[in-house]
Design a protein around this motif. Structure first.
Motif, PDB file in Angstrom:
ATOM      1  N   TYR A  86       0.813  -1.214   0.000  1.00 23.08           N
ATOM      2  CA  TYR A  86       0.000   0.000   0.000  1.00 23.08           C
ATOM      3  C   TYR A  86       0.849   1.269   0.000  1.00 23.08           C
ATOM      4  O   TYR A  86       0.297   2.377  -0.077  1.00 23.08           O
ATOM      5  N   PHE A  89       3.308   2.945  -4.267  1.00 15.08           N
ATOM      6  CA  PHE A  89       3.179   4.106  -5.162  1.00 15.08           C
ATOM      7  C   PHE A  89       4.100   5.241  -4.716  1.00 15.08           C
ATOM      8  O   PHE A  89       4.686   5.950  -5.542  1.00 15.08           O
ATOM      9  N   MET A  90       4.267   5.415  -3.392  1.00 15.16           N
ATOM     10  CA  MET A  90       5.204   6.415  -2.898  1.00 15.16           C
ATOM     11  C   MET A  90       6.641   5.997  -3.167  1.00 15.16           C
ATOM     12  O   MET A  90       7.497   6.815  -3.496  1.00 15.16           O
ATOM     13  N   PRO A 112       3.096  14.788  -2.091  1.00 18.02           N
ATOM     14  CA  PRO A 112       2.036  14.176  -1.271  1.00 18.02           C
ATOM     15  C   PRO A 112       1.236  15.211  -0.479  1.00 18.02           C
ATOM     16  O   PRO A 112       0.021  15.063  -0.310  1.00 18.02           O
ATOM     17  N   ALA A 146      -6.780  10.793  -8.333  1.00 19.30           N
ATOM     18  CA  ALA A 146      -5.999  10.186  -7.250  1.00 19.30           C
ATOM     19  C   ALA A 146      -5.918   8.678  -7.426  1.00 19.30           C
ATOM     20  O   ALA A 146      -4.851   8.077  -7.272  1.00 19.30           O
ATOM     21  N   PHE A 147      -7.033   8.049  -7.763  1.00 16.00           N
ATOM     22  CA  PHE A 147      -7.043   6.596  -7.962  1.00 16.00           C
ATOM     23  C   PHE A 147      -6.148   6.197  -9.134  1.00 16.00           C
ATOM     24  O   PHE A 147      -5.383   5.230  -9.044  1.00 16.00           O
ATOM     25  N   ILE A 150      -2.389   6.553  -8.104  1.00 17.02           N
ATOM     26  CA  ILE A 150      -1.971   5.491  -7.183  1.00 17.02           C
ATOM     27  C   ILE A 150      -1.870   4.159  -7.912  1.00 17.02           C
ATOM     28  O   ILE A 150      -0.914   3.397  -7.727  1.00 17.02           O
ATOM     29  N   THR A 154       1.735   2.233  -8.459  1.00 15.36           N
ATOM     30  CA  THR A 154       1.849   0.903  -7.855  1.00 15.36           C
ATOM     31  C   THR A 154       2.191  -0.136  -8.908  1.00 15.36           C
ATOM     32  O   THR A 154       3.050  -1.005  -8.690  1.00 15.36           O
TER      33      THR A 154
END
Length: 256
Positions: A86, A89-90, A112, A146-147, A150, A154
């Motif tokens: 989770y 992505f970062m 972020p 946003a989805f 991410i 990912t």
């Protein structure tokens, strides 16, 4: 005064105008959908759904326990940690040019922070009571963006990461007993084999390179690999004499 004339009605706030049940709110017809009392009706449903998901999660953790890696070694500077899925992505974001290195603050804090701040401001920017997504374009667009970001980051992190190497560097390897004062170990960690310990670990457990325990290789094969290389290991890394290399190769052949 005549009977029935001049009579006045006085309201008393202590007397309820309607005889409804205390837990049943008024029917707010301007809001779509059925309304109900928060306590205990709505809250009980939430607790029931939460309990179902919690039990399901506990069953999954028992059936498929989290995989463990080898014991953490603070002296191993070659180990590359990877966050949980989770946060991938970062992790991927920090690989890009303007989000890493000297721009690490931009990737770790600025981007972020702007994204989270924008999502927090959406309710104040759109105060409509409409529930249909296509009637609320601003919050819908923010959530879809946003989805998508991410999901893409990912996917890129998973697709571009060397999972085989990560599995090898974190594999639990049974510790082998050896004499750290022996000539072979001094050659392994000293100037002749200065690059060996960086890839294969201080206890031959492996890291960026494979473990050297129970390799099944003969001393001749080990010497050939040192000279000519194998897979990701380049040749010509040995800085000592052939006699010293033979001592180390004999030691590794019997390392079990």
């Amino acid at each position: 005064m005549q009977r029935g004339k001049g009579m006045k009605f006085v309201g008393d706030s202590r007397i309820k105008a309607e005889g409804k049940m205390p837990n049943v709110p008024k029917d707010y017809s301007e809001y779509p959908g059925k309304t109900e009392a928060f306590w205990p009706n709505f809250l009980l449903k939430e607790w029931m759904i939460g309990a179902i998901f919690l039990i399901g999660y506990l069953i999954i953790t028992v059936a498929h326990p989290s995989p463990l890696e080898r014991q953490a070694d603070p002296t191993d500077t070659m180990y590359i940690p990877v966050p949980d899925w989770y946060f991938l992505f970062m992790y991927q974001l920090l690989k890009y040019e303007f989000a890493s290195g000297p721009y690490n603050v931009i990737g770790a804090i600025v981007i972020p922070g702007l994204a989270i701040g924008a999502l927090m401001l959406v309710p104040f920017m759109d105060t409509s009571k409409e529930r249909r997504p296509f009637k609320r374009p601003l919050p819908t667009a923010f959530m879809l963006l946003a989805f998508a970001a991410i999901f893409y980051l990912t996917y890129e992190s998973v697709a571009n990461h060397d999972w085989e190497k990560a599995k090898a560097q974190g594999a639990i390897v049974e510790e082998v007993q050896f004499d750290k004062e022996s000539e072979a170990y001094q050659l392994y960690t000293g100037a002749p084999g200065a690059s060996c310990i960086g890839c294969h670990g201080d206890a031959f457990q492996g890291g960026l390179g494979p473990s050297l325990v129970n390799t099944g290789l003969t001393s001749e094969e080990i010497i050939d690999i040192v000279h000519n290389g194998l897979n990701d290991m380049p040749g010509g890394q040995w800085k000592g004499t052939e006699e010293e290399l033979q001592v180390l190769a004999d030691f590794l052949e019997n390392l079990k």
